[in-house]
Design an enzyme around this catalytic site. Structure first.
Site, PDB file in Angstrom:
ATOM      1  N   ARG A  49     115.963 -22.885  44.907  1.00 49.75           N
ATOM      2  CA  ARG A  49     114.511 -22.699  44.890  1.00 49.75           C
ATOM      3  C   ARG A  49     113.972 -23.880  45.668  1.00 49.75           C
ATOM      4  O   ARG A  49     114.091 -25.030  45.243  1.00 49.75           O
ATOM      5  CB  ARG A  49     113.982 -22.671  43.449  1.00 49.75           C
ATOM      6  CG  ARG A  49     112.450 -22.781  43.311  1.00 49.75           C
ATOM      7  CD  ARG A  49     111.740 -21.590  43.964  1.00 49.75           C
ATOM      8  NE  ARG A  49     110.284 -21.632  43.720  1.00 49.75           N
ATOM      9  CZ  ARG A  49     109.377 -22.071  44.597  1.00 49.75           C
ATOM     10  NH1 ARG A  49     109.765 -22.559  45.777  1.00 49.75           N
ATOM     11  NH2 ARG A  49     108.101 -22.033  44.303  1.00 49.75           N
ATOM     12  N   HIS A  59     109.371 -28.004  46.581  1.00 51.15           N
ATOM     13  CA  HIS A  59     107.970 -27.566  46.551  1.00 51.15           C
ATOM     14  C   HIS A  59     107.195 -28.305  45.478  1.00 51.15           C
ATOM     15  O   HIS A  59     107.762 -29.061  44.684  1.00 51.15           O
ATOM     16  CB  HIS A  59     107.899 -26.054  46.280  1.00 51.15           C
ATOM     17  CG  HIS A  59     108.276 -25.691  44.864  1.00 51.15           C
ATOM     18  ND1 HIS A  59     109.570 -25.686  44.425  1.00 51.15           N
ATOM     19  CD2 HIS A  59     107.518 -25.344  43.779  1.00 51.15           C
ATOM     20  CE1 HIS A  59     109.610 -25.340  43.147  1.00 51.15           C
ATOM     21  NE2 HIS A  59     108.376 -25.135  42.722  1.00 51.15           N
ATOM     22  N   HIS A  73     103.166 -27.746  43.054  1.00 53.97           N
ATOM     23  CA  HIS A  73     102.024 -26.864  42.790  1.00 53.97           C
ATOM     24  C   HIS A  73     101.007 -27.579  41.923  1.00 53.97           C
ATOM     25  O   HIS A  73     101.260 -28.676  41.427  1.00 53.97           O
ATOM     26  CB  HIS A  73     102.466 -25.536  42.169  1.00 53.97           C
ATOM     27  CG  HIS A  73     103.709 -25.634  41.316  1.00 53.97           C
ATOM     28  ND1 HIS A  73     103.702 -26.189  40.068  1.00 53.97           N
ATOM     29  CD2 HIS A  73     104.991 -25.262  41.567  1.00 53.97           C
ATOM     30  CE1 HIS A  73     104.922 -26.133  39.567  1.00 53.97           C
ATOM     31  NE2 HIS A  73     105.737 -25.596  40.451  1.00 53.97           N
ATOM     32  N   HIS A 121     109.496 -30.901  43.360  1.00 58.77           N
ATOM     33  CA  HIS A 121     110.779 -30.658  42.690  1.00 58.77           C
ATOM     34  C   HIS A 121     111.571 -29.555  43.388  1.00 58.77           C
ATOM     35  O   HIS A 121     111.060 -28.870  44.280  1.00 58.77           O
ATOM     36  CB  HIS A 121     110.543 -30.307  41.223  1.00 58.77           C
ATOM     37  CG  HIS A 121     109.587 -29.172  41.022  1.00 58.77           C
ATOM     38  ND1 HIS A 121     108.226 -29.350  41.021  1.00 58.77           N
ATOM     39  CD2 HIS A 121     109.784 -27.846  40.823  1.00 58.77           C
ATOM     40  CE1 HIS A 121     107.629 -28.179  40.811  1.00 58.77           C
ATOM     41  NE2 HIS A 121     108.550 -27.243  40.694  1.00 58.77           N
ATOM     42  N   GLU A 159     103.517 -17.742  41.738  1.00 63.98           N
ATOM     43  CA  GLU A 159     104.760 -18.273  42.304  1.00 63.98           C
ATOM     44  C   GLU A 159     104.778 -18.125  43.828  1.00 63.98           C
ATOM     45  O   GLU A 159     105.509 -18.804  44.525  1.00 63.98           O
ATOM     46  CB  GLU A 159     105.928 -17.530  41.640  1.00 63.98           C
ATOM     47  CG  GLU A 159     107.300 -17.934  42.054  1.00 63.98           C
ATOM     48  CD  GLU A 159     107.667 -19.378  41.751  1.00 63.98           C
ATOM     49  OE1 GLU A 159     107.021 -20.000  40.887  1.00 63.98           O
ATOM     50  OE2 GLU A 159     108.589 -19.883  42.404  1.00 63.98           O
ATOM     51  N   HIS A 189      99.618 -16.253  10.057  1.00 63.33           N
ATOM     52  CA  HIS A 189      99.160 -17.584  10.447  1.00 63.33           C
ATOM     53  C   HIS A 189      98.233 -17.473  11.644  1.00 63.33           C
ATOM     54  O   HIS A 189      98.039 -16.380  12.194  1.00 63.33           O
ATOM     55  CB  HIS A 189     100.352 -18.486  10.795  1.00 63.33           C
ATOM     56  CG  HIS A 189     101.051 -18.099  12.082  1.00 63.33           C
ATOM     57  ND1 HIS A 189     101.919 -17.028  12.160  1.00 63.33           N
ATOM     58  CD2 HIS A 189     100.968 -18.610  13.347  1.00 63.33           C
ATOM     59  CE1 HIS A 189     102.354 -16.905  13.407  1.00 63.33           C
ATOM     60  NE2 HIS A 189     101.792 -17.848  14.158  1.00 63.33           N
ATOM     61  N   HIS A 235      96.456 -20.318  15.023  1.00 63.02           N
ATOM     62  CA  HIS A 235      96.557 -21.642  15.660  1.00 63.02           C
ATOM     63  C   HIS A 235      95.166 -22.202  15.898  1.00 63.02           C
ATOM     64  O   HIS A 235      94.307 -21.494  16.437  1.00 63.02           O
ATOM     65  CB  HIS A 235      97.347 -21.535  16.964  1.00 63.02           C
ATOM     66  CG  HIS A 235      98.710 -20.940  16.754  1.00 63.02           C
ATOM     67  ND1 HIS A 235      99.811 -21.692  16.410  1.00 63.02           N
ATOM     68  CD2 HIS A 235      99.131 -19.648  16.766  1.00 63.02           C
ATOM     69  CE1 HIS A 235     100.845 -20.886  16.236  1.00 63.02           C
ATOM     70  NE2 HIS A 235     100.462 -19.649  16.455  1.00 63.02           N
ATOM     71  N   GLU A 251      97.944 -18.233  22.195  1.00 63.78           N
ATOM     72  CA  GLU A 251      99.407 -18.265  22.196  1.00 63.78           C
ATOM     73  C   GLU A 251      99.953 -17.291  23.231  1.00 63.78           C
ATOM     74  O   GLU A 251      99.524 -16.145  23.312  1.00 63.78           O
ATOM     75  CB  GLU A 251      99.934 -17.891  20.801  1.00 63.78           C
ATOM     76  CG  GLU A 251     101.454 -17.737  20.731  1.00 63.78           C
ATOM     77  CD  GLU A 251     101.950 -17.493  19.303  1.00 63.78           C
ATOM     78  OE1 GLU A 251     101.266 -17.914  18.352  1.00 63.78           O
ATOM     79  OE2 GLU A 251     103.023 -16.887  19.153  1.00 63.78           O
ATOM     80  N   HIS A 304      97.819 -13.596  12.984  1.00 63.20           N
ATOM     81  CA  HIS A 304      98.906 -12.718  13.419  1.00 63.20           C
ATOM     82  C   HIS A 304     100.168 -12.960  12.614  1.00 63.20           C
ATOM     83  O   HIS A 304     100.308 -13.974  11.937  1.00 63.20           O
ATOM     84  CB  HIS A 304      99.178 -12.890  14.916  1.00 63.20           C
ATOM     85  CG  HIS A 304      99.432 -14.311  15.344  1.00 63.20           C
ATOM     86  ND1 HIS A 304      98.414 -15.225  15.514  1.00 63.20           N
ATOM     87  CD2 HIS A 304     100.581 -14.989  15.611  1.00 63.20           C
ATOM     88  CE1 HIS A 304      98.923 -16.388  15.895  1.00 63.20           C
ATOM     89  NE2 HIS A 304     100.228 -16.282  15.949  1.00 63.20           N
TER      90      HIS A 304
HETATM   91 MN    MN Z   1     107.898 -25.132  40.637  1.00 65.76          MN
HETATM   92 MN    MN Z   2     101.624 -17.853  16.332  1.00 66.99          MN
END
Ligand code: MN
Ligand code: MN
Length: 404
Positions: A103, A106, A108, A151, A173, A285, A287, A292, A331
């Site tokens: 890869r 590059h 970003h 990287h 990407e 639960h 967050h 998420e 959820h």
């Molecule tokens: Mn990358």
């Molecule tokens: Mn969760």
């Protein structure tokens, strides 16, 4: 050849594995066109639980239906805000590199967090102080490159496949800063000036259609040899051995939590690797910090999201699917198969945090809780002052059973 409508209906209805949108005395069989394999994968959308209600955005997208970009060194496919519009906080890329494939070097605008799914890779990076980082990554290991840090990734002997997670749902990407792209868009005389060599030194730059490499085949490198930097190596490691991290073991499964407290390089992405035994459930639960983003690694899962205002919806997930939960929505995730479910909970946050419905009720004056829900004494006693994380029980017709 035309098939009579009646015959076609009979065929569909008699097909042993064609699911029907029927639950108890509600619903009816499908008469029109259908995509039975997709319906089979999503039984809780086809015949949603009676407790589901109201309008909720789509919270599922599978890498199986993402466009895959094929290159000489492997492939890459992405699930971003364009595939799953609700997913604004994080984006995911599933990438495969053949042995030796690279890869391209590059960078970003987004931070990059990664989980190695199969095989091994060598990663490299440098930071603004001129300190470098080179490491070999195995299955279950992570890396995290902060935003803007350049990287590369190279497949080792067996090649590799990994999940990348970026801290912006709009990431693509296909829009990263590639070293070959910059060379291709810089006049030769400028390159000569910059590097203090003659223009002829750049006669052999890539001549591919796009003048870039992106993911290209290469030779498997030998053992890791450090490149000495006068500034020394990077002091905050960009990799983390998640599989070597001691899990939190609870009845019904285990969890490994990784955020900036135990992986200091991951300042913007927090994660929990959750493993649920058959029948077990990631408890009810939510967050308190942010949405998420989920990636399902194995097994058959079902998640219901409670969106307030009388709204709830259930989705089915399997390996290679992405799930999403908007900020603060309640959820739970059930293992509905006979194999372990493994999935990643991911957050654009420096820390992992969740609130347990069970623990909240246990740590509130019992009379107050009972005034809301009329629960009996036995149920009140079963509340947990510690956080259960995973509920180990399998519910069968109103009775509870701890799976064998
Ligand atoms: Mn990358
Ligand atoms: Mn969760």
């Amino acid at each position: 050849m035309a098939i009579s409508k009646t015959k076609r209906r009979e065929e569909i209805e008699s097909a042993p594995q064609a699911p029907q949108p029927i639950r108890g005395d509600r619903g009816a069989s499908i008469l029109g066109p259908r995509n039975a394999p997709l319906e089979r994968e999503n039984p809780d959308l086809l015949a949603s639980p009676d407790t589901d209600s109201g309008t909720i955005p789509n919270l599922k997208f599978s890498f199986a239906t993402a466009r895959n970009r094929l290159l000489s060194g492997g492939w890459a496919r992405e699930v971003t805000v364009r595939e799953l519009p609700v997913a604004t906080t994080l984006a995911g890329v599933n990438m495969r590199l053949k042995p030796g494939a690279i890869r391209e070097m590059h960078w970003h605008k987004e931070a990059e967090w990664a989980y190695m799914l199969a095989g091994t890779a060598r990663i490299t990076a440098i930071d603004p102080q001129g300190r470098n980082f080179i490491d070999d990554i195995n299955v279950g290991d992570l890396w995290n490159f902060p935003a803007g840090i350049p990287h590369s990734i190279q497949g080792l002997e067996k090649g590799c496949e990994f999940l990348l997670v970026f801290d912006n749902g709009s990431f693509s990407e296909n829009e990263t800063f590639l070293i070959t792209d910059w060379f291709a868009h810089t006049p030769r005389e400028v390159l000569a000036k910059n590097f203090g060599v003659s223009e002829a030194a750049f006669d052999n730059l890539p001549q591919d259609i796009e003048h870039t490499r992106y993911i290209f085949s290469g030779k498997v490198p030998g053992p890791l040899v450090p490149v000495n930097s006068p500034a020394g190596p990077i002091s905050t490691s960009y990799s983390h051995r998640l599989s070597a991290q001691e899990p939190i073991k609870v009845g019904g499964g285990q969890v490994r939590i990784v955020d900036s407290s135990n992986f200091p390089a991951a300042t913007t992405i927090a994660a929990a690797l959750v493993e649920l035994e058959p029948g077990a459930m990631r408890e009810m639960h939510w967050h308190p910090n942010i949405d998420e983003w989920q990636y399902y690694i194995s097994g058959q899962a079902r998640m219901t999201v409670f969106a307030s205002g009388g709204k709830a919806r259930t989705f089915n997930y399997q390996a290679g699917d992405v799930g999403y939960i908007p900020f603060a929505m309640g959820h739970y995730i059930e293992n509905v198969g006979d194999q372990p479910v493994q999935f990643l909970e991911m957050f654009r946050s420096s820390y992992f945090a969740d609130l347990s419905l069970n623990q909240w009720m246990a740590l509130t004056p019992p009379e107050l809780v009972r005034a809301h829900l009329n629960l009996d004494a036995k149920t009140m006693t079963a509340l947990r002052k510690d956080k259960p994380i995973i509920a180990p029980f399998r519910a069968i017709k109103g009775e509870l059973k701890r799976p064998a």
